[in-house]
Design a protein around this motif. Structure first.
Motif, PDB file in Angstrom:
ATOM      1  N   GLY A 167      52.404 -21.506  -3.691  1.00 40.54           N
ATOM      2  CA  GLY A 167      52.591 -22.945  -3.856  1.00 40.54           C
ATOM      3  C   GLY A 167      51.370 -23.781  -3.547  1.00 40.54           C
ATOM      4  N   LEU A 168      50.225 -23.170  -3.336  1.00 35.59           N
ATOM      5  CA  LEU A 168      49.030 -23.941  -2.986  1.00 35.59           C
ATOM      6  C   LEU A 168      48.450 -24.636  -4.203  1.00 35.59           C
ATOM      7  CD1 LEU A 168      47.145 -21.535  -0.571  1.00 35.59           C
ATOM      8  CD2 LEU A 168      48.510 -23.528   0.013  1.00 35.59           C
ATOM      9  N   GLU A 169      47.994 -25.853  -4.004  1.00 36.78           N
ATOM     10  CA  GLU A 169      47.337 -26.601  -5.063  1.00 36.78           C
ATOM     11  C   GLU A 169      45.831 -26.521  -4.864  1.00 36.78           C
ATOM     12  OE1 GLU A 169      48.894 -30.422  -5.861  1.00 36.78           O
ATOM     13  OE2 GLU A 169      50.956 -29.829  -5.466  1.00 36.78           O
ATOM     14  N   ALA A 170      45.088 -26.896  -5.874  1.00 34.42           N
ATOM     15  CA  ALA A 170      43.630 -26.748  -5.850  1.00 34.42           C
ATOM     16  C   ALA A 170      42.960 -27.557  -4.743  1.00 34.42           C
ATOM     17  CB  ALA A 170      43.040 -27.130  -7.195  1.00 34.42           C
ATOM     18  N   ASP A 171      43.580 -28.641  -4.307  1.00 39.69           N
ATOM     19  CA  ASP A 171      42.951 -29.467  -3.283  1.00 39.69           C
ATOM     20  C   ASP A 171      43.583 -29.298  -1.903  1.00 39.69           C
ATOM     21  OD1 ASP A 171      45.336 -30.656  -3.936  1.00 39.69           O
ATOM     22  OD2 ASP A 171      44.557 -32.699  -3.944  1.00 39.69           O
ATOM     23  N   SER A 172      44.302 -28.226  -1.668  1.00 38.44           N
ATOM     24  CA  SER A 172      44.938 -28.015  -0.366  1.00 38.44           C
ATOM     25  C   SER A 172      43.901 -27.626   0.681  1.00 38.44           C
ATOM     26  CB  SER A 172      46.017 -26.933  -0.468  1.00 38.44           C
ATOM     27  OG  SER A 172      45.421 -25.687  -0.726  1.00 38.44           O
ATOM     28  N   TRP A 173      44.198 -27.965   1.913  1.00 38.38           N
ATOM     29  CA  TRP A 173      43.252 -27.684   2.985  1.00 38.38           C
ATOM     30  C   TRP A 173      43.117 -26.179   3.211  1.00 38.38           C
ATOM     31  CZ3 TRP A 173      44.611 -24.989   7.319  1.00 38.38           C
ATOM     32  CH2 TRP A 173      45.969 -24.858   7.595  1.00 38.38           C
ATOM     33  N   GLN A 174      44.164 -25.414   2.897  1.00 38.55           N
ATOM     34  CA  GLN A 174      44.086 -23.965   3.082  1.00 38.55           C
ATOM     35  C   GLN A 174      43.043 -23.343   2.149  1.00 38.55           C
ATOM     36  OE1 GLN A 174      47.028 -25.610   2.594  1.00 38.55           O
ATOM     37  NE2 GLN A 174      48.626 -24.801   3.937  1.00 38.55           N
ATOM     38  N   LEU A 175      43.030 -23.788   0.896  1.00 35.60           N
ATOM     39  CA  LEU A 175      42.043 -23.256  -0.045  1.00 35.60           C
ATOM     40  C   LEU A 175      40.632 -23.699   0.330  1.00 35.60           C
ATOM     41  CD1 LEU A 175      43.834 -23.475  -3.505  1.00 35.60           C
ATOM     42  CD2 LEU A 175      43.455 -21.491  -2.049  1.00 35.60           C
ATOM     43  N   TRP A 176      40.506 -24.929   0.811  1.00 33.51           N
ATOM     44  CA  TRP A 176      39.188 -25.387   1.259  1.00 33.51           C
ATOM     45  C   TRP A 176      38.715 -24.585   2.464  1.00 33.51           C
ATOM     46  CZ3 TRP A 176      35.703 -27.788  -1.340  1.00 33.51           C
ATOM     47  CH2 TRP A 176      36.074 -28.624  -2.384  1.00 33.51           C
ATOM     48  N   LEU A 177      39.628 -24.266   3.369  1.00 33.16           N
ATOM     49  CA  LEU A 177      39.256 -23.469   4.540  1.00 33.16           C
ATOM     50  C   LEU A 177      38.799 -22.070   4.124  1.00 33.16           C
ATOM     51  CD1 LEU A 177      39.083 -23.141   7.611  1.00 33.16           C
ATOM     52  CD2 LEU A 177      41.465 -22.412   7.589  1.00 33.16           C
ATOM     53  N   VAL A 178      39.528 -21.454   3.214  1.00 30.07           N
ATOM     54  CA  VAL A 178      39.135 -20.128   2.719  1.00 30.07           C
ATOM     55  C   VAL A 178      37.775 -20.198   2.029  1.00 30.07           C
ATOM     56  CG1 VAL A 178      39.728 -18.307   1.068  1.00 30.07           C
ATOM     57  CG2 VAL A 178      41.500 -19.262   2.538  1.00 30.07           C
ATOM     58  N   THR A 179      37.562 -21.225   1.226  1.00 23.73           N
ATOM     59  CA  THR A 179      36.285 -21.389   0.536  1.00 23.73           C
ATOM     60  C   THR A 179      35.141 -21.555   1.526  1.00 23.73           C
ATOM     61  OG1 THR A 179      37.406 -22.425  -1.324  1.00 23.73           O
ATOM     62  CG2 THR A 179      35.036 -22.782  -1.154  1.00 23.73           C
ATOM     63  N   LEU A 180      35.335 -22.381   2.540  1.00 20.24           N
ATOM     64  CA  LEU A 180      34.288 -22.579   3.552  1.00 20.24           C
ATOM     65  C   LEU A 180      34.018 -21.299   4.336  1.00 20.24           C
ATOM     66  CD1 LEU A 180      35.168 -26.151   4.861  1.00 20.24           C
ATOM     67  CD2 LEU A 180      33.229 -25.470   3.436  1.00 20.24           C
ATOM     68  N   LEU A 181      35.072 -20.555   4.646  1.00 16.97           N
ATOM     69  CA  LEU A 181      34.879 -19.291   5.367  1.00 16.97           C
ATOM     70  C   LEU A 181      34.147 -18.265   4.504  1.00 16.97           C
ATOM     71  CD1 LEU A 181      38.293 -18.954   7.227  1.00 16.97           C
ATOM     72  CD2 LEU A 181      36.045 -19.268   8.274  1.00 16.97           C
ATOM     73  N   ILE A 182      34.454 -18.224   3.215  1.00 12.91           N
ATOM     74  CA  ILE A 182      33.749 -17.305   2.318  1.00 12.91           C
ATOM     75  C   ILE A 182      32.275 -17.687   2.228  1.00 12.91           C
ATOM     76  CG2 ILE A 182      33.505 -16.588  -0.091  1.00 12.91           C
ATOM     77  CD1 ILE A 182      36.557 -16.662  -0.284  1.00 12.91           C
ATOM     78  N   LEU A 183      31.994 -18.977   2.098  1.00 13.95           N
ATOM     79  CA  LEU A 183      30.603 -19.428   2.029  1.00 13.95           C
ATOM     80  C   LEU A 183      29.861 -19.163   3.337  1.00 13.95           C
ATOM     81  CD1 LEU A 183      30.981 -22.774   0.052  1.00 13.95           C
ATOM     82  CD2 LEU A 183      30.005 -20.617  -0.744  1.00 13.95           C
ATOM     83  N   ALA A 184      30.536 -19.380   4.470  1.00 16.51           N
ATOM     84  CA  ALA A 184      29.908 -19.094   5.766  1.00 16.51           C
ATOM     85  C   ALA A 184      29.632 -17.602   5.907  1.00 16.51           C
ATOM     86  CB  ALA A 184      30.800 -19.583   6.904  1.00 16.51           C
ATOM     87  N   GLY A 185      30.584 -16.776   5.498  1.00 19.59           N
ATOM     88  CA  GLY A 185      30.388 -15.329   5.558  1.00 19.59           C
ATOM     89  C   GLY A 185      29.268 -14.861   4.652  1.00 19.59           C
ATOM     90  N   ALA A 186      29.190 -15.439   3.460  1.00 19.82           N
ATOM     91  CA  ALA A 186      28.117 -15.066   2.532  1.00 19.82           C
ATOM     92  C   ALA A 186      26.758 -15.505   3.065  1.00 19.82           C
ATOM     93  CB  ALA A 186      28.374 -15.687   1.161  1.00 19.82           C
ATOM     94  N   SER A 187      26.701 -16.690   3.646  1.00 20.20           N
ATOM     95  CA  SER A 187      25.439 -17.167   4.230  1.00 20.20           C
ATOM     96  C   SER A 187      25.013 -16.286   5.400  1.00 20.20           C
ATOM     97  CB  SER A 187      25.585 -18.610   4.710  1.00 20.20           C
ATOM     98  OG  SER A 187      25.891 -19.459   3.636  1.00 20.20           O
ATOM     99  N   LEU A 188      25.960 -15.955   6.270  1.00 21.26           N
ATOM    100  CA  LEU A 188      25.636 -15.072   7.392  1.00 21.26           C
ATOM    101  C   LEU A 188      25.200 -13.697   6.901  1.00 21.26           C
ATOM    102  CD1 LEU A 188      28.404 -15.905  10.014  1.00 21.26           C
ATOM    103  CD2 LEU A 188      25.944 -16.160  10.300  1.00 21.26           C
ATOM    104  N   THR A 189      25.809 -13.226   5.828  1.00 16.95           N
ATOM    105  CA  THR A 189      25.424 -11.933   5.269  1.00 16.95           C
ATOM    106  C   THR A 189      23.979 -11.958   4.791  1.00 16.95           C
ATOM    107  OG1 THR A 189      27.698 -11.459   4.606  1.00 16.95           O
ATOM    108  CG2 THR A 189      25.961 -10.210   3.504  1.00 16.95           C
ATOM    109  N   MET A 190      23.616 -12.990   4.040  1.00 18.30           N
ATOM    110  CA  MET A 190      22.239 -13.077   3.531  1.00 18.30           C
ATOM    111  C   MET A 190      21.227 -13.207   4.664  1.00 18.30           C
ATOM    112  SD  MET A 190      22.522 -15.372   0.072  1.00 18.30           S
ATOM    113  CE  MET A 190      23.461 -16.686   0.804  1.00 18.30           C
TER     114      MET A 190
END
Length: 118
Positions: A50-73
């Protein structure tokens, strides 16, 4: 200057770039683990459907993925610098391996997930 009387910890952390790179690789492991656990929880609880594109849960997952990718690099580059800096290379090699394989696994998982949607 290292001596035989130095503790194992002191000997391993003598290569500062290797030590910092290993710490960064552990941090990226934690960040990737958090977003994977959060997505698994959202899926298991039925909230993911039931999540929509602008939900805070999706934004949190996106930010965590970006943080993880940045830390990886960053971890990969710092560990590589630690490998090139000289002995002891143990922590630098462990951190580099961990970052590389976890980054490759995460990229592969995200790619498969994106392909499954289409």
């Amino acid at each position: 200057m290292r001596t035989e009387d130095d503790s194992l910890f002191d000997q391993l952390t003598a290569n500062r770039f290797g030590y910092r790179g290993f710490q960064l690789s552990l941090a990226q492991l934690v960040v990737h683990g958090i977003w994977i656990a959060f997505v698994s929880w959202l899926t298991a609880s039925g909230q993911a459907a039931g999540l929509e594109a602008d939900s805070w849960q999706l934004w949190l997952v996106t930010l965590l993925i970006l943080a993880g990718a940045s830390l990886t690099m960053i971890s990969l580059f710092v560990c590589l610098r630690g490998i090139l800096a000289g002995p002891p290379r143990v922590l630098a090699l462990l951190g580099f391996s961990l970052s590389f394989f976890l980054g490759a696994f995460t990229t592969f998982a995200l790619l498969l997930n994106a392909l499954a949607k289409h």
